[in-house]
Design a protein around this motif. Structure first.
Motif, PDB file in Angstrom:
ATOM      1  N   ALA A 150      -7.303   0.171   0.769  1.00  0.00           N
ATOM      2  CA  ALA A 150      -5.899  -0.151   0.583  1.00  0.00           C
ATOM      3  C   ALA A 150      -5.197  -0.315   1.932  1.00  0.00           C
ATOM      4  CB  ALA A 150      -5.224   0.918  -0.257  1.00  0.00           C
ATOM      5  N   GLN A 151      -5.555   0.542   2.873  1.00  0.00           N
ATOM      6  CA  GLN A 151      -4.950   0.456   4.204  1.00  0.00           C
ATOM      7  C   GLN A 151      -5.260  -0.900   4.842  1.00  0.00           C
ATOM      8  OE1 GLN A 151      -3.010   2.974   5.860  1.00  0.00           O
ATOM      9  NE2 GLN A 151      -2.577   1.230   7.194  1.00  0.00           N
ATOM     10  N   MET A 152      -6.508  -1.327   4.746  1.00  0.00           N
ATOM     11  CA  MET A 152      -6.902  -2.595   5.357  1.00  0.00           C
ATOM     12  C   MET A 152      -6.234  -3.781   4.658  1.00  0.00           C
ATOM     13  SD  MET A 152     -10.869  -1.654   6.335  1.00  0.00           S
ATOM     14  CE  MET A 152     -11.467  -3.208   5.870  1.00  0.00           C
ATOM     15  N   ILE A 153      -6.117  -3.729   3.344  1.00  0.00           N
ATOM     16  CA  ILE A 153      -5.446  -4.804   2.599  1.00  0.00           C
ATOM     17  C   ILE A 153      -3.976  -4.863   3.000  1.00  0.00           C
ATOM     18  CG2 ILE A 153      -4.731  -5.595   0.300  1.00  0.00           C
ATOM     19  CD1 ILE A 153      -7.704  -6.033   0.865  1.00  0.00           C
ATOM     20  N   GLY A 154      -3.316  -3.722   3.052  1.00  0.00           N
ATOM     21  CA  GLY A 154      -1.919  -3.678   3.472  1.00  0.00           C
ATOM     22  C   GLY A 154      -1.734  -4.198   4.887  1.00  0.00           C
ATOM     23  N   ASP A 155      -2.605  -3.759   5.792  1.00  0.00           N
ATOM     24  CA  ASP A 155      -2.527  -4.229   7.181  1.00  0.00           C
ATOM     25  C   ASP A 155      -2.763  -5.736   7.266  1.00  0.00           C
ATOM     26  OD1 ASP A 155      -2.052  -1.626   8.008  1.00  0.00           O
ATOM     27  OD2 ASP A 155      -4.099  -1.290   8.734  1.00  0.00           O
ATOM     28  N   GLU A 165      -5.390   2.780 -14.072  1.00  0.00           N
ATOM     29  CA  GLU A 165      -4.468   3.812 -13.579  1.00  0.00           C
ATOM     30  C   GLU A 165      -5.108   4.726 -12.536  1.00  0.00           C
ATOM     31  OE1 GLU A 165      -0.944   5.274 -16.208  1.00  0.00           O
ATOM     32  OE2 GLU A 165      -2.793   5.491 -17.365  1.00  0.00           O
ATOM     33  N   LYS A 166      -6.392   5.012 -12.719  1.00  0.00           N
ATOM     34  CA  LYS A 166      -7.082   5.953 -11.837  1.00  0.00           C
ATOM     35  C   LYS A 166      -7.535   5.316 -10.527  1.00  0.00           C
ATOM     36  CE  LYS A 166     -10.816   9.330 -11.800  1.00  0.00           C
ATOM     37  NZ  LYS A 166     -11.878   9.977 -12.565  1.00  0.00           N
ATOM     38  N   PHE A 167      -7.992   4.065 -10.579  1.00  0.00           N
ATOM     39  CA  PHE A 167      -8.607   3.465  -9.401  1.00  0.00           C
ATOM     40  C   PHE A 167      -7.796   2.316  -8.788  1.00  0.00           C
ATOM     41  CE2 PHE A 167     -12.177   5.061 -12.025  1.00  0.00           C
ATOM     42  CZ  PHE A 167     -12.631   6.049 -11.158  1.00  0.00           C
ATOM     43  N   ALA A 168      -7.546   1.274  -9.560  1.00  0.00           N
ATOM     44  CA  ALA A 168      -6.934   0.066  -8.994  1.00  0.00           C
ATOM     45  C   ALA A 168      -5.452   0.241  -8.683  1.00  0.00           C
ATOM     46  CB  ALA A 168      -7.143  -1.111  -9.948  1.00  0.00           C
ATOM     47  N   LYS A 169      -4.723   0.848  -9.583  1.00  0.00           N
ATOM     48  CA  LYS A 169      -3.272   0.950  -9.407  1.00  0.00           C
ATOM     49  C   LYS A 169      -2.878   1.721  -8.144  1.00  0.00           C
ATOM     50  CE  LYS A 169       0.973   2.160 -11.841  1.00  0.00           C
ATOM     51  NZ  LYS A 169       1.557   2.543 -13.140  1.00  0.00           N
ATOM     52  N   PRO A 170      -3.430   2.916  -7.905  1.00  0.00           N
ATOM     53  CA  PRO A 170      -3.036   3.629  -6.685  1.00  0.00           C
ATOM     54  C   PRO A 170      -3.374   2.864  -5.406  1.00  0.00           C
ATOM     55  CG  PRO A 170      -4.179   5.115  -8.195  1.00  0.00           C
ATOM     56  CD  PRO A 170      -4.334   3.731  -8.743  1.00  0.00           C
ATOM     57  N   ALA A 171      -4.508   2.192  -5.395  1.00  0.00           N
ATOM     58  CA  ALA A 171      -4.892   1.425  -4.200  1.00  0.00           C
ATOM     59  C   ALA A 171      -3.940   0.252  -3.990  1.00  0.00           C
ATOM     60  CB  ALA A 171      -6.328   0.938  -4.329  1.00  0.00           C
ATOM     61  N   ALA A 172      -3.632  -0.464  -5.071  1.00  0.00           N
ATOM     62  CA  ALA A 172      -2.716  -1.605  -4.957  1.00  0.00           C
ATOM     63  C   ALA A 172      -1.318  -1.126  -4.560  1.00  0.00           C
ATOM     64  CB  ALA A 172      -2.673  -2.373  -6.266  1.00  0.00           C
ATOM     65  N   GLN A 173      -0.867  -0.033  -5.148  1.00  0.00           N
ATOM     66  CA  GLN A 173       0.452   0.492  -4.787  1.00  0.00           C
ATOM     67  C   GLN A 173       0.504   0.873  -3.309  1.00  0.00           C
ATOM     68  OE1 GLN A 173       0.631   3.482  -7.966  1.00  0.00           O
ATOM     69  NE2 GLN A 173       2.513   2.506  -8.698  1.00  0.00           N
ATOM     70  N   LYS A 174      -0.566   1.445  -2.790  1.00  0.00           N
ATOM     71  CA  LYS A 174      -0.602   1.812  -1.374  1.00  0.00           C
ATOM     72  C   LYS A 174      -0.543   0.561  -0.503  1.00  0.00           C
ATOM     73  CE  LYS A 174      -3.234   4.236   2.158  1.00  0.00           C
ATOM     74  NZ  LYS A 174      -4.412   5.068   2.465  1.00  0.00           N
ATOM     75  N   ALA A 175      -1.316  -0.452  -0.832  1.00  0.00           N
ATOM     76  CA  ALA A 175      -1.308  -1.698  -0.054  1.00  0.00           C
ATOM     77  C   ALA A 175       0.077  -2.345  -0.093  1.00  0.00           C
ATOM     78  CB  ALA A 175      -2.370  -2.656  -0.581  1.00  0.00           C
ATOM     79  N   MET A 180       4.650  -1.062  -9.900  1.00  0.00           N
ATOM     80  CA  MET A 180       3.699  -1.311  -8.806  1.00  0.00           C
ATOM     81  C   MET A 180       4.360  -1.254  -7.430  1.00  0.00           C
ATOM     82  SD  MET A 180       0.795  -1.544 -10.268  1.00  0.00           S
ATOM     83  CE  MET A 180      -0.165  -1.992  -8.837  1.00  0.00           C
ATOM     84  N   GLY A 181       5.672  -1.441  -7.381  1.00  0.00           N
ATOM     85  CA  GLY A 181       6.371  -1.449  -6.096  1.00  0.00           C
ATOM     86  C   GLY A 181       6.481  -2.848  -5.514  1.00  0.00           C
ATOM     87  N   CYS A 182       6.075  -3.840  -6.277  1.00  0.00           N
ATOM     88  CA  CYS A 182       6.116  -5.226  -5.815  1.00  0.00           C
ATOM     89  C   CYS A 182       7.418  -5.878  -6.292  1.00  0.00           C
ATOM     90  CB  CYS A 182       4.911  -5.999  -6.342  1.00  0.00           C
ATOM     91  SG  CYS A 182       4.797  -5.980  -8.135  1.00  0.00           S
TER      92      CYS A 182
END
Length: 166
Positions: free
Chosen positions: A1-6, A35-45, A75-77
């Protein structure tokens, strides 16, 4: 997620005016898995991008994730994109009138007639709430072998159509 966001931030710094976070494998996930895997990563990015570039629109698209749209409202988008497997009127109902939405014409319509394509554009716009209520898009990319002329018909009708009440 960090790399996608960056990387999203880097794209903006190189001139991108909008970013779409695309979850390619959402169709492989159950709502619980999303909810467990994809959503938190996408929200972080998305948060990384929005924290650094708050004025740049970010669209979230979970390919095949239309069966759990209700889980995507937070999602925060800036906009949720939907694929063609959900009726646009149903997607609008699930997301509500205040969530910007993108989509969701079935890309196979571009193998149809000009009239079929134009009607699909009008139907999608009307079901989303009318002109100005969403970003018209295919429910997934242009398929290989799609006639270029058909893409032109879609774009032309999108520009021309002013709504069923016009």
């Amino acid at each position: 997620a960090q790399m996608i966001g960056d990387y999203g931030c880097h794209q903006i710094e190189c001139g991108a005016q909008v970013i779409q976070v695309f979850e390619s494998w959402a169709h492989q996930l159950s709502p619980t898995g999303f909810e467990k895997f994809a959503k938190p990563a996408a929200q972080k990015a998305i948060k990384i991008i929005k924290d650094k570039h708050p004025d740049v629109p970010v669209i979230y698209f979970a390919n095949g994730g239309s069966s759990y749209l209700e889980l995507q409202r937070d999602m925060g988008c800036d906009m949720i994109a939907v694929d063609w497997s959900v009726d646009m009127a149903e997607a609008r109902k699930i997301l509500g009138p205040d969530v910007p939405i993108s989509g969701n014409i079935d890309p196979t319509i571009l193998f149809g007639t000009k009239e079929q394509i134009e009607q699909a554009v009008r139907d999608c716009i009307d079901k989303a709430g009318g002109p100005g209520k969403h970003l018209l898009n295919l429910g997934h990319g242009v398929m290989q072998g799609t006639p270029e002329e058909a893409v032109g018909w879609l774009v032309d009708e999108c520009k021309r159509y002013k709504g069923k009440d016009a």
